[in-house]
Design an enzyme around this catalytic site. Structure first.
Site, PDB file in Angstrom:
ATOM      1  N   ASP A 166      11.951 -53.182 -54.468  1.00 42.56           N
ATOM      2  CA  ASP A 166      12.795 -52.586 -54.682  1.00 42.56           C
ATOM      3  C   ASP A 166      13.894 -53.077 -54.708  1.00 42.56           C
ATOM      4  OD1 ASP A 166      15.252 -51.162 -53.199  1.00 42.56           O
ATOM      5  OD2 ASP A 166      13.953 -50.162 -52.067  1.00 42.56           O
ATOM      6  N   ASP A 174      14.529 -54.596 -60.690  1.00 40.61           N
ATOM      7  CA  ASP A 174      14.517 -53.167 -61.141  1.00 40.61           C
ATOM      8  C   ASP A 174      12.901 -53.069 -61.637  1.00 40.61           C
ATOM      9  OD1 ASP A 174      14.436 -50.474 -62.531  1.00 40.61           O
ATOM     10  OD2 ASP A 174      16.451 -51.166 -63.172  1.00 40.61           O
ATOM     11  N   ASP A 219       9.783 -43.305 -51.222  1.00 43.66           N
ATOM     12  CA  ASP A 219      10.643 -42.479 -50.771  1.00 43.66           C
ATOM     13  C   ASP A 219      11.661 -42.483 -50.822  1.00 43.66           C
ATOM     14  OD1 ASP A 219      11.202 -41.267 -48.471  1.00 43.66           O
ATOM     15  OD2 ASP A 219      11.490 -42.817 -46.899  1.00 43.66           O
ATOM     16  N   LYS A 264       9.594 -38.499 -51.987  1.00 38.93           N
ATOM     17  CA  LYS A 264      10.196 -37.850 -52.081  1.00 38.93           C
ATOM     18  C   LYS A 264      11.221 -36.739 -52.959  1.00 38.93           C
ATOM     19  CE  LYS A 264      14.066 -39.584 -49.440  1.00 38.93           C
ATOM     20  NZ  LYS A 264      14.417 -40.433 -48.072  1.00 38.93           N
TER      21      LYS A 264
END
Length: 220
Positions: A92, A108, A133, A173
């Site tokens: 993340d 990144d 997600d 997602k």
């Protein structure tokens, strides 16, 4: 005034949400853990010995669930080192509180330095499962939001194409609405099996859904 009423209503729903209460009771950082749990129970995605990559992992509930699923013996406390049968790597841009047995890379995942760290951790193995997600900051402008959502899905698809093993799987997602059908078509272009999942843990008012791709197609 209307905004205050909305915030009050949201807070009331959040506090009384059974999945929020369950997450607090079972030590998960977010109710989102139960979305992955339901999909995993339906599709049996997480299995011992796997290499799992969690893209956009913050706050960490998906990594927590995966870690608990791979925990050896009776060691199920995600805050205590106990050893797992497999490898979990979370990535993340934002910082994430540590999770036992989960390796976190902040950065990144499109950048070479971050990918280099990931490849060093994975070694010669390929990834069995990529979960994401991730969601963009929504503006309320349908066209702009659809583009942002599609961009995140594109990033996950590209990452999977480069790092997923042939019989691996990708779960991301997405949101029903403008651009959704295009994302599904991209999945069908890349995977032999594509399915949409709407877990019960998703809020009733939410348009979110999850797209699952399994078994990469061989390049033409």
């Amino acid at each position: 005034m209307a905004k205050n009423k909305f915030n009050t209503a949201w807070l009331h729903d959040h506090i009384n949400d059974p999945y929020v209460k369950m997450a607090q009771r079972e030590g998960y950082r977010a109710r989102a853990a139960y979305k992955l749990k339901e999909i995993d129970e339906q599709d049996r995605l997480i299995r011992p010995g796997q290499v799992i990559v969690d893209l956009g992992s913050v706050p960490g509930s998906w990594s927590q669930y995966a870690r608990n699923k791979l925990a050896k013996g009776a060691q199920r406390d995600a805050e205590r080192e106990g050893g797992i049968d497999g490898t979990i790597i979370a990535l993340d841009i934002l910082p994430m509180e540590p999770i036992a047995d989960v390796t976190f890379i902040q950065g990144d995942f499109r950048e070479d330095t971050v990918l280099g760290q990931l490849e060093e951790l994975v070694g010669e193995r390929q990834v069995d499962l990529v979960i994401s997600d991730m969601a963009p900051n929504l503006s309320g402008v349908a066209v702009a939001d659809a583009a942002r959502i599609e961009h995140l899905c594109d990033l996950a698809l590209e990452f999977s194409q480069n790092h997923l093993k042939q019989d691996g799987a990708l779960l991301v997602k997405c949101f029903h609405g403008s651009g959704y059908s295009q994302i599904v078509e991209k999945f069908k272009h890349q995977f032999k099996v594509v399915a949409a999942r709407k877990p019960k843990a998703s809020r009733d008012k939410s348009s979110e859904t999850f797209i699952l791709g399994k078994h990469l197609k061989r390049p033409a």
